[in-house]
Scaffold this active site. Structure first.
Site, PDB file in Angstrom:
ATOM      1  N   VAL A   1       0.839  -1.206   0.000  1.00  9.44           N
ATOM      2  CA  VAL A   1       0.000   0.000   0.000  1.00  9.44           C
ATOM      3  C   VAL A   1       0.869   1.251   0.000  1.00  9.44           C
ATOM      4  O   VAL A   1       0.388   2.349   0.219  1.00  9.44           O
ATOM      5  CB  VAL A   1      -0.950  -0.014   1.238  1.00  9.44           C
ATOM      6  CG1 VAL A   1      -1.897  -1.206   1.172  1.00  9.44           C
ATOM      7  CG2 VAL A   1      -0.183  -0.021   2.558  1.00  9.44           C
TER       8      VAL A   1
ATOM      9  N   HIS B   1      -4.724  -4.591  -2.102  1.00  7.32           N
ATOM     10  CA  HIS B   1      -5.203  -4.317  -0.740  1.00  7.32           C
ATOM     11  C   HIS B   1      -5.452  -2.827  -0.513  1.00  7.32           C
ATOM     12  O   HIS B   1      -5.450  -2.363   0.621  1.00  7.32           O
ATOM     13  CB  HIS B   1      -4.190  -4.856   0.286  1.00  7.32           C
ATOM     14  CG  HIS B   1      -4.150  -6.361   0.336  1.00  7.32           C
ATOM     15  ND1 HIS B   1      -3.044  -7.089   0.729  1.00  7.32           N
ATOM     16  CD2 HIS B   1      -5.097  -7.292   0.022  1.00  7.32           C
ATOM     17  CE1 HIS B   1      -3.312  -8.387   0.656  1.00  7.32           C
ATOM     18  NE2 HIS B   1      -4.543  -8.539   0.226  1.00  7.32           N
TER      19      HIS B   1
ATOM     20  N   THR C   1       6.913 -11.938  -1.654  1.00  7.38           N
ATOM     21  CA  THR C   1       5.675 -12.275  -0.925  1.00  7.38           C
ATOM     22  C   THR C   1       5.767 -13.672  -0.333  1.00  7.38           C
ATOM     23  O   THR C   1       6.313 -14.581  -0.968  1.00  7.38           O
ATOM     24  CB  THR C   1       4.409 -12.155  -1.810  1.00  7.38           C
ATOM     25  OG1 THR C   1       3.273 -12.561  -1.034  1.00  7.38           O
ATOM     26  CG2 THR C   1       4.467 -12.987  -3.078  1.00  7.38           C
ATOM     27  N   SER C   2       5.220 -13.810   0.878  1.00  8.89           N
ATOM     28  CA  SER C   2       5.203 -15.133   1.514  1.00  8.89           C
ATOM     29  C   SER C   2       4.122 -16.010   0.875  1.00  8.89           C
ATOM     30  O   SER C   2       4.082 -17.212   1.130  1.00  8.89           O
ATOM     31  CB  SER C   2       4.952 -14.987   3.018  1.00  8.89           C
ATOM     32  OG  SER C   2       3.740 -14.286   3.229  1.00  8.89           O
TER      33      SER C   2
ATOM     34  N   ALA D   1      15.459  -8.679  -3.276  1.00 10.65           N
ATOM     35  CA  ALA D   1      14.832  -8.249  -4.533  1.00 10.65           C
ATOM     36  C   ALA D   1      15.690  -7.251  -5.309  1.00 10.65           C
ATOM     37  O   ALA D   1      15.810  -7.356  -6.533  1.00 10.65           O
ATOM     38  CB  ALA D   1      13.454  -7.666  -4.239  1.00 10.65           C
TER      39      ALA D   1
HETATM   40  P1  OAD Z   1       4.987 -11.048   4.194  1.00 13.19           P
HETATM   41  O1  OAD Z   1       5.560 -10.213   5.289  1.00 13.19           O
HETATM   42  O2  OAD Z   1       4.034 -12.117   4.561  1.00 13.19           O
HETATM   43  O3  OAD Z   1       6.177 -11.743   3.380  1.00 13.19           O
HETATM   44  C1  OAD Z   1       7.296 -11.021   2.999  1.00 13.19           C
HETATM   45  C2  OAD Z   1       8.098 -11.888   2.058  1.00 13.19           C
HETATM   46  O4  OAD Z   1       9.181 -11.096   1.585  1.00 13.19           O
HETATM   47  C3  OAD Z   1       8.710 -13.133   2.694  1.00 13.19           C
HETATM   48  O5  OAD Z   1       8.510 -14.243   1.836  1.00 13.19           O
HETATM   49  C4  OAD Z   1      10.201 -12.800   2.804  1.00 13.19           C
HETATM   50  O6  OAD Z   1      11.029 -13.957   2.662  1.00 13.19           O
HETATM   51  C5  OAD Z   1      10.371 -11.864   1.642  1.00 13.19           C
HETATM   52  N1  OAD Z   1      11.473 -10.895   1.779  1.00 13.19           N
HETATM   53  C6  OAD Z   1      12.015 -10.345   2.889  1.00 13.19           C
HETATM   54  N2  OAD Z   1      12.999  -9.483   2.579  1.00 13.19           N
HETATM   55  C7  OAD Z   1      13.087  -9.478   1.219  1.00 13.19           C
HETATM   56  C8  OAD Z   1      13.902  -8.791   0.268  1.00 13.19           C
HETATM   57  N3  OAD Z   1      14.854  -7.912   0.651  1.00 13.19           N
HETATM   58  N4  OAD Z   1      13.704  -9.036  -1.044  1.00 13.19           N
HETATM   59  C9  OAD Z   1      12.758  -9.931  -1.453  1.00 13.19           C
HETATM   60  N5  OAD Z   1      11.957 -10.598  -0.602  1.00 13.19           N
HETATM   61  C10 OAD Z   1      12.110 -10.376   0.712  1.00 13.19           C
HETATM   62  O7  OAD Z   1       4.374 -10.016   3.139  1.00 13.19           O
HETATM   63  P2  OAD Z   1       3.214 -10.251   2.072  1.00 13.19           P
HETATM   64  O8  OAD Z   1       3.345 -11.566   1.424  1.00 13.19           O
HETATM   65  O9  OAD Z   1       3.198  -9.039   1.228  1.00 13.19           O
HETATM   66  O10 OAD Z   1      -2.294  -7.703   4.181  1.00 13.19           O
HETATM   67  O11 OAD Z   1       1.937 -10.241   2.994  1.00 13.19           O
HETATM   68  C11 OAD Z   1       0.677 -10.308   2.424  1.00 13.19           C
HETATM   69  C12 OAD Z   1      -0.322  -9.521   3.215  1.00 13.19           C
HETATM   70  O12 OAD Z   1      -0.249  -9.874   4.597  1.00 13.19           O
HETATM   71  C13 OAD Z   1      -0.113  -8.027   3.243  1.00 13.19           C
HETATM   72  O13 OAD Z   1      -0.584  -7.378   2.089  1.00 13.19           O
HETATM   73  C14 OAD Z   1      -0.880  -7.595   4.442  1.00 13.19           C
HETATM   74  C15 OAD Z   1      -0.409  -8.681   5.394  1.00 13.19           C
HETATM   75  O14 OAD Z   1      -1.216  -8.957   6.464  1.00 13.19           O
HETATM   76  C16 OAD Z   1      -3.138  -6.755   4.634  1.00 13.19           C
HETATM   77  O15 OAD Z   1      -2.758  -5.822   5.297  1.00 13.19           O
HETATM   78  C17 OAD Z   1      -4.564  -6.950   4.247  1.00 13.19           C
END
Ligand code: OAD
Length: 255
Positions: free
Chosen positions: A104, A120, A189-190, A233
């Site tokens: 966001v 989102h 993204t996780s 990334a």
């Molecule tokens: P997460 O915090 O769940 O996952 C972050 C991902 O980024 C993980 O897989 C990490 O391994 C990876 N990561 C960390 N550092 C990194 C880097 N430097 N380069 C590349 N990858 C890296 O975040 P999201 O998957 O975005 O929802 O979470 C999804 C949703 O959960 C969000 O949009 C939010 C949250 O609750 C809402 O707020 C509705």
């Protein structure tokens, strides 16, 4: 890794419609913490207590004080990093068509991408819960918490809380893009939050190649994705864009 960079770049060069799906990890190098894992926001705060719509409606002061105030100061200062800029470059090269982002923070648009689906919602704008007047987030005055509109109503961000529906137009367009794409880059993204985590599954089922960029494996790895470019990334995108540009420079100019 270099072999995978090379084959991913080849797939990007052949792609007719490439789409990227991004998550919090792409903005980590811009100083925005992720949600899960080490240093993640949900390690510190229970999302049901601070990020559920019922929590916000029943105690907006608490949610503003603990979560939204910090989020505003971090997002106000954040700037695109090499990964955002790399995706903007792929769009400039005519390869990347659309980004579906769970973020966001508005950093893809700041980097220069022009078609960004904010799955989102966004944190760039807030609206009054009473009169629905919108205000740019950077213009919100935080001397009183929660911040109020002139009509006396409380401001809420235009991103969705847990317990709220995905804006239907974003859901529909994302599904269309996932169905239409022939290559999907899934970055930072996780892939555990639904329904957005279904997009790579839809892409794969409709015969797209799916490549992840992430320092850690996810539920998509070895299952849905064709490969994972392991690493941060920014670093991985720099290498990938460099390889795409190298391959482009070897093409016969009449093509
Ligand atoms: P997460 O915090 O769940 O996952 C972050 C991902 O980024 C993980 O897989 C990490 O391994 C990876 N990561 C960390 N550092 C990194 C880097 N430097 N380069 C590349 N990858 C890296 O975040 P999201 O998957 O975005 O929802 O979470 C999804 C949703 O959960 C969000 O949009 C939010 C949250 O609750 C809402 O707020 C509705």
């Amino acid at each position: 890794m270099q072999e995978l960079i090379k084959s991913t770049a080849e797939a990007l060069m052949r792609a007719k419609h490439c789409v990227a799906l991004t998550g919090a990890g792409i903005s980590v190098e811009s100083g925005i913490p992720p949600f899960r894992g080490k240093g993640g926001i949900w390690e510190k705060y229970d999302p049901m207590e601070y990020a559920h719509i019922d929590a916000f409606m029943s105690n907006p002061t608490k949610v503003w004080q603990v979560l939204l105030k910090d989020m505003k100061s971090i997002v106000d200062k954040a700037r695109p990093n090499d990964a955002h800029l790399g995706l903007a470059r792929l769009e400039q090269l005519g390869i990347l068509k659309t980004i579906i982002t769970q973020n966001v923070d508005g950093l893809h648009q700041l980097a220069g991408n022009t078609d960004v689906i904010e799955f989102h919602g966004n944190f760039a704008w807030h609206r009054c819960l009473d009169c629905r007047q919108r205000i740019a987030t950077h213009a919100i005055d935080l001397t009183t918490i929660p911040p109020h509109c002139q009509c006396g109503g409380i401001y809420r961000p235009e991103c969705i809380f847990f317990g709220e529906a995905i804006p239907p137009q974003h859901l529909m367009r994302s599904q269309q893009e996932a169905t239409r794409c022939d290559v999907m880059l899934v970055i930072g993204t996780s892939a555990v939050v639904q329904p957005v985590a279904l997009m790579p599954v839809i892409a794969r089922e409709t015969n797209a190649k799916v490549f992840e960029i992430n320092p850690e494996r996810t539920p998509l790895t070895d299952n849905i994705s064709n490969g994972i470019l392991e690493g941060k990334a920014g670093h991985v995108m720099n290498r990938l864009v460099e390889e795409v540009e190298r391959q482009l420079s070897t093409l016969d100019p009449i093509y």
